[in-house]
Enzyme design. Structure first.
Site, short mmCIF file in Angstrom:
data_model
loop_
_atom_site.label_atom_id
_atom_site.label_comp_id
_atom_site.label_asym_id
_atom_site.label_seq_id
_atom_site.Cartn_x
_atom_site.Cartn_y
_atom_site.Cartn_z
N HIS A 89 0.36 -1.49 0.26
CA HIS A 89 -0.41 -0.39 -0.17
C HIS A 89 0.44 0.98 -0.10
CE1 HIS A 89 -2.87 2.85 1.73
NE2 HIS A 89 -3.81 2.19 0.71
N GLU B 173 -4.35 2.17 -7.29
CA GLU B 173 -4.88 3.00 -6.14
C GLU B 173 -3.62 4.14 -6.40
OE1 GLU B 173 -6.86 0.90 -2.67
OE2 GLU B 173 -4.76 1.45 -1.78
P1 13P Z 1 -9.46 5.91 0.76
O1 13P Z 1 -10.83 5.43 0.08
O2 13P Z 1 -10.29 6.03 2.09
O3 13P Z 1 -9.80 7.06 -0.25
O4 13P Z 1 -8.29 5.00 1.01
C1 13P Z 1 -8.17 3.74 -0.02
C2 13P Z 1 -7.35 2.72 0.24
O5 13P Z 1 -5.98 3.26 0.57
C3 13P Z 1 -7.67 1.49 0.57
O6 13P Z 1 -6.63 0.69 0.74
#
Ligand code: 13P
Length: 248
Positions: free
Chosen positions: A96, A166
Site C-alpha cells: 500500500h 490506487e
Molecule cells: P480511501 O478510500 O479512504 O481513499 O482509501 C483507499 C485506500 O487506501 C484503500 O486501501
C-alpha cells in the site's frame, strides 16, 4: 468475479470490528452470486473478525494489511504469512502507498512478500499507484506498470494475484476522486496483465462506485473511509452485486 474490499487501516477496536463483521455476515448470508467481499482489519482484529463472520469458510474473506516474507524468526514487530493465516486471513495486502511512503516498502520487498503469500496458498493483493508528481511529469502509467511488473516478476502463478490500482493522489482525506478519463488508460494497461483481477481504490464513494465499476478493466473496488461504516459497506455491496448481475 467482482470484488469489494475494505481495509480498516489503523482504525477500530476488536469490539467495533466484530460488530461490523456481524452485520456483514447477516447481509451476505451464504454469499452473493459473482461477488467476492473482503475485509482487512488491523492485525489485532483478524481472528476476531474471522470468528464474527462465522469462521474461515465465510463468503467474506478476511485479510491482513501487511506481512513479512519470512515464515518465522527474529523480526520484531512483524507478522508472517502463516501467523496471519492462523488468525484466519485468506488475503494479504502488500505494498500500500502508505507503507511505501512511511515504512520503507519497496518493489523488492513487495516481490518477496508476494512470493511468500503465494507459497502459503493465500491471495496477495498488491497495491500499485503513481504519485501526483510522477503523473504530472507524464510517467504515471509507466510507474504503475513497473510496480506491477516488479511484484509479478518470475512468478509461476501470476493468475493468483490481485492488483489494486490506487493512485496516491486519490487516496485518503487529502486525496481527490479521479475523473474516469484520468484512470482509464492505466486500468486498460493493467487489464492486460495475466492476474486474477484488477481493483480500483482511492476516494471510492457511494456516489462514484457504479461509474468506477463500469470502467473497462475494473474487476472491483478497494475502499477505505467510505466503507468503514458497516451500513455503508452493505450499500456498496449492493452496488457491486447489481453490477455483477448486469455483466453476467
Ligand atoms: P480511501 O478510500 O479512504 O481513499 O482509501 C483507499 C485506500 O487506501 C484503500 O486501501
Amino acid at each position: 468475479m467482482r470484488w469489494l474490499g475494505t481495509s480498516f487501516k489503523m482504525t477500530k477496536t476488536r469490539a467495533e470490528a466484530a460488530a461490523y463483521a456481524a452485520r456483514l455476515r447477516e447481509a451476505v448470508g451464504d454469499g452473493l452470486e459473482g461477488v467476492c467481499p473482503f475485509v482487512i482489519p488491523s492485525a489485532t482484529a483478524i481472528a476476531t473478525v474471522t470468528d464474527a463472520l462465522g469462521g474461515r469458510d465465510s463468503p467474506v474473506l478476511v485479510g491482513a494489511q501487511n506481512t513479512h516474507w519470512a515464515d518465522e524468526g527474529a523480526w520484531t514487530g512483524e507478522i508472517s504469512v502463516p501467523q496471519a493465516a492462523d488468525a484466519g486471513a485468506r488475503i494479504i495486502e502488500i505494498g500500500h502507498s502508505e507503507r511505501r511512503a512511511h515504512f520503507g516498502e519497496s518493489d523488492a520487498t513487495v516481490r518477496l512478500k508476494t512470493r511468500a503469500v503465494l507459497r502459503h496458498g493465500l491471495a496477495p493483493l498488491v497495491c500499485v499507484g503513481e504519485s501526483e508528481e510522477t503523473r504530472a511529469a507524464g510517467g504515471g502509467t509507466d510507474a504503475v506498470l513497473a510496480q506491477a511488473a516488479a511484484a509479478l516478476d518470475g512468478l509461476q502463478n501470476p493468475t493468483d494475484v490481485l492488483i489494486a490500482y490506487e493512485p496516491v493522489w486519490a487516496i485518503g482525506e487529502h486525496g481527490r476522486a479521479p475523473r474516469p478519463e484520468e484512470i482509464a488508460p492505466v486500468l486498460a494497461e493493467l487489464s492486460d496483465l495475466p492476474v486474477k483481477g484488477v481493483l480500483y481504490g482511492g476516494s471510492v464513494s457511494e456516489g462514484n462506485a457504479a461509474e468506477l465499476l463500469r470502467l473497462p478493466g475494473v474487476d472491483g473496488l478497494f475502499v477505505g473511509r467510505a466503507a468503514w461504516d458497516a451500513e455503508a459497506y452493505v450499500r456498496l455491496l449492493a452496488t457491486v452485486a447489481r453490477h455483477a448481475r448486469a455483466v453476467a
